[in-house]
Write a protein that holds these residues in place. Structure first.
Motif, short mmCIF file in Angstrom:
data_model
loop_
_atom_site.label_atom_id
_atom_site.label_comp_id
_atom_site.label_asym_id
_atom_site.label_seq_id
_atom_site.Cartn_x
_atom_site.Cartn_y
_atom_site.Cartn_z
N TYR A 114 20.63 -42.17 16.27
CA TYR A 114 19.33 -42.76 16.58
C TYR A 114 18.15 -41.92 16.11
CZ TYR A 114 21.84 -46.03 19.57
OH TYR A 114 22.68 -47.00 20.03
N ILE A 115 18.35 -40.61 15.92
CA ILE A 115 17.23 -39.74 15.56
C ILE A 115 17.36 -39.32 14.11
CG2 ILE A 115 15.98 -37.65 16.13
CD1 ILE A 115 15.98 -39.72 18.34
N ASP A 116 16.28 -39.54 13.36
CA ASP A 116 16.24 -39.14 11.96
C ASP A 116 15.37 -37.89 11.83
OD1 ASP A 116 15.29 -39.09 9.07
OD2 ASP A 116 16.75 -40.73 9.02
N ASP A 117 15.81 -36.95 11.02
CA ASP A 117 15.08 -35.70 10.87
C ASP A 117 13.76 -35.88 10.15
OD1 ASP A 117 17.11 -34.37 12.14
OD2 ASP A 117 18.14 -33.80 10.29
N ASN A 118 13.63 -36.92 9.36
CA ASN A 118 12.45 -37.09 8.52
C ASN A 118 11.57 -38.27 8.91
OD1 ASN A 118 13.20 -34.91 6.76
ND2 ASN A 118 14.73 -36.27 5.87
N GLU A 192 -1.50 -43.90 -9.16
CA GLU A 192 -0.91 -42.80 -9.91
C GLU A 192 -0.32 -41.71 -9.01
OE1 GLU A 192 -3.86 -42.92 -13.83
OE2 GLU A 192 -4.33 -41.63 -12.13
N ARG A 193 -0.77 -41.66 -7.78
CA ARG A 193 -0.34 -40.59 -6.89
C ARG A 193 1.05 -40.86 -6.35
NH1 ARG A 193 -1.07 -39.78 -1.31
NH2 ARG A 193 -2.36 -41.67 -1.22
N ASP A 194 1.89 -39.85 -6.40
CA ASP A 194 3.22 -39.92 -5.84
C ASP A 194 3.14 -39.57 -4.35
OD1 ASP A 194 5.88 -39.90 -5.19
OD2 ASP A 194 6.47 -38.34 -6.62
N ARG A 195 3.44 -40.53 -3.50
CA ARG A 195 3.28 -40.32 -2.06
C ARG A 195 4.30 -39.35 -1.48
NH1 ARG A 195 1.57 -46.05 0.79
NH2 ARG A 195 -0.32 -46.44 -0.48
N LYS A 196 5.33 -39.05 -2.24
CA LYS A 196 6.31 -38.08 -1.76
C LYS A 196 5.85 -36.65 -1.98
CE LYS A 196 10.25 -41.16 -2.62
NZ LYS A 196 11.54 -41.32 -3.34
N MET A 197 4.74 -36.49 -2.71
CA MET A 197 4.20 -35.17 -2.98
C MET A 197 3.00 -34.92 -2.07
SD MET A 197 6.20 -34.27 -5.51
CE MET A 197 5.39 -32.92 -6.37
N ALA A 198 2.77 -33.65 -1.73
CA ALA A 198 1.66 -33.27 -0.87
C ALA A 198 0.43 -32.96 -1.71
CB ALA A 198 2.03 -32.05 -0.04
N CYS A 199 -0.72 -33.45 -1.29
CA CYS A 199 -1.97 -33.19 -1.99
C CYS A 199 -2.48 -31.79 -1.64
CB CYS A 199 -3.02 -34.23 -1.61
SG CYS A 199 -2.64 -35.90 -2.20
N ARG A 200 -2.90 -31.07 -2.66
CA ARG A 200 -3.40 -29.72 -2.47
C ARG A 200 -4.81 -29.77 -1.88
NH1 ARG A 200 -2.72 -28.39 -7.19
NH2 ARG A 200 -0.68 -27.40 -7.03
N LEU A 292 3.68 -38.72 5.41
CA LEU A 292 5.07 -39.18 5.39
C LEU A 292 6.04 -38.00 5.51
CD1 LEU A 292 4.78 -41.85 2.53
CD2 LEU A 292 4.79 -42.25 4.99
N ASN A 293 5.60 -36.99 6.19
CA ASN A 293 6.41 -35.78 6.36
C ASN A 293 6.73 -35.14 5.01
OD1 ASN A 293 7.68 -33.82 7.94
ND2 ASN A 293 9.65 -34.88 7.92
N GLN A 294 5.76 -35.14 4.11
CA GLN A 294 5.95 -34.54 2.80
C GLN A 294 6.13 -33.02 2.96
OE1 GLN A 294 3.38 -36.51 3.67
NE2 GLN A 294 2.72 -37.86 2.01
#
Length: 344
Positions: A114-118, A192-200, A292-294
């Motif tokens: 039931y619990i997901d780490d991400n 263009e932004r990849d949502r899996k990446m964190a913005c600096r 998104l927990n990036q």
């Protein structure tokens, strides 16, 4: 006639003697009775209860307690032998080990299934905050109070506040954001932004609020850091020129950003607060959302600088973040934060 009376008196005396003898229950007055019958007949004195002293009862009670605690002749402790106690302890030990093992297996199954780490199971309106982020501020070295109090020009009074801000900003140093998981989102469109990446996030945007200036505390112009709390998969809907808010000043509205304002709790606080400066002035850019927990995610920050606050009075400050899907409440800190400022 006289002889008749004498005879009558002698009969009465004989009857009384017989009655008196019948009331005597001693064994010696009944020589013709069997021994068992004599034992059954006791005097009235024998039927009375025997009185004992209170001290004898207490001594008897203590002796009983002592025997219960430790019965030396029989080798009993609390009424049980060592062998009996060993079996009981072994029984409960096995029971507790089995209970812990079952709970551990059930807990592992729940965490695995039931619990997901991400990814959280509840999002946005399903959460208790219903997709409405709160705000936080720094410095707050003491979690029990929201008062920022210091003496202008006295480093020992404000060093704890400057150190707390500096410790929080260490993760925003440029060296800490050089990993390949970070991207520069300022020149990227949303597609263009990849949502899996964190913005600096560059701390160069924070203007005069730097550690070299003690974040303004030495000059009596303190900087307070503001941030939005992270809410998974929450995406802000900023105000624009078409859809504004009557309480949001026009000079604080920047399209594509979550606006930030700080005001006093009442008109007197507004007067004592004086003018304010914000770094960066546009607020929180929307390209940092959704969270998104990036890996390496950094929240955007805003410093509010109190340029000429009045000394010697407590200033109650209410800071708010502005977006169409952020709702403010003065008492539960929804979409806002409260703190007090006192400069001695």
């Amino acid at each position: 006639m006289e002889s008749h009376n004498v005879s009558k008196m002698s009969l009465m005396n004989r009857s009384m003697n017989q009655s008196k003898q019948s009331l005597d229950f001693s064994k010696d007055t009944w020589p013709d009775m069997e021994s068992s019958d004599k034992d059954a007949l006791v005097s009235r004195e024998d039927l009375r209860p025997v009185k004992t002293k209170l001290s004898d009862d207490i001594i008897y009670w203590f002796e009983g307690v002592q025997t219960f605690l430790w019965n030396g002749p029989n080798g009993l402790i609390f009424g049980r032998s060592l062998h009996s106690w060993a079996r009981i302890m072994l029984h409960y030990a096995l029971f507790l080990v089995g209970l812990l093992a079952v709970n551990g297996v059930l807990y592992g199954m729940v965490m695995e299934v039931y619990i997901d780490d991400n990814y959280p199971r509840l999002k946005n309106m399903q959460t208790p905050i219903q997709g409405n982020p709160g705000m936080g501020f720094r410095p707050m070295p003491d979690l029990r109070t929201t008062l920022i109090r210091f003496e202008q020009g006295k480093p020992s009074s404000y060093k704890v506040y400057a150190d707390h801000i500096q410790a929080y900003l260490l993760q925003y140093e440029n060296e800490a954001q050089q990993s390949e998981v970070f991207i520069d989102c300022t020149r990227l469109s949303e597609d263009e932004r990849d949502r899996k990446m964190a913005c600096r996030f560059s701390i160069d945007q924070l203007g005069d609020c730097t550690w070299q200036r003690d974040y303004g505390y030495d000059d009596g112009q303190p900087c307070v850091l503001l941030k939005l709390n992270k809410v998974y998969d929450w995406k802000p809907i900023p105000y624009n020129r078409t859809h504004g808010h009557p309480d949001l000043p026009a000079d604080r509205l920047y399209e594509g950003n979550i606006a930030v304002t700080c005001t006093g709790e009442d008109p007197m606080d507004d007067e004592n607060m004086g003018p304010l400066e914000y770094y960066p002035p546009n607020g929180f850019p929307v390209f940092y959302y959704p969270y998104l927990n990036q890996e390496g995610y950094r929240q955007p920050l805003v410093f509010v600088k109190f340029v000429r606050p009045k000394n010697g009075v407590v200033i109650n400050v209410w800071c708010r973040a502005w977006a169409q899907n952020i709702y403010h409440h003065r008492y539960d800190r929804a979409g806002s934060v409260h703190f007090e400022l006192l400069i001695d």
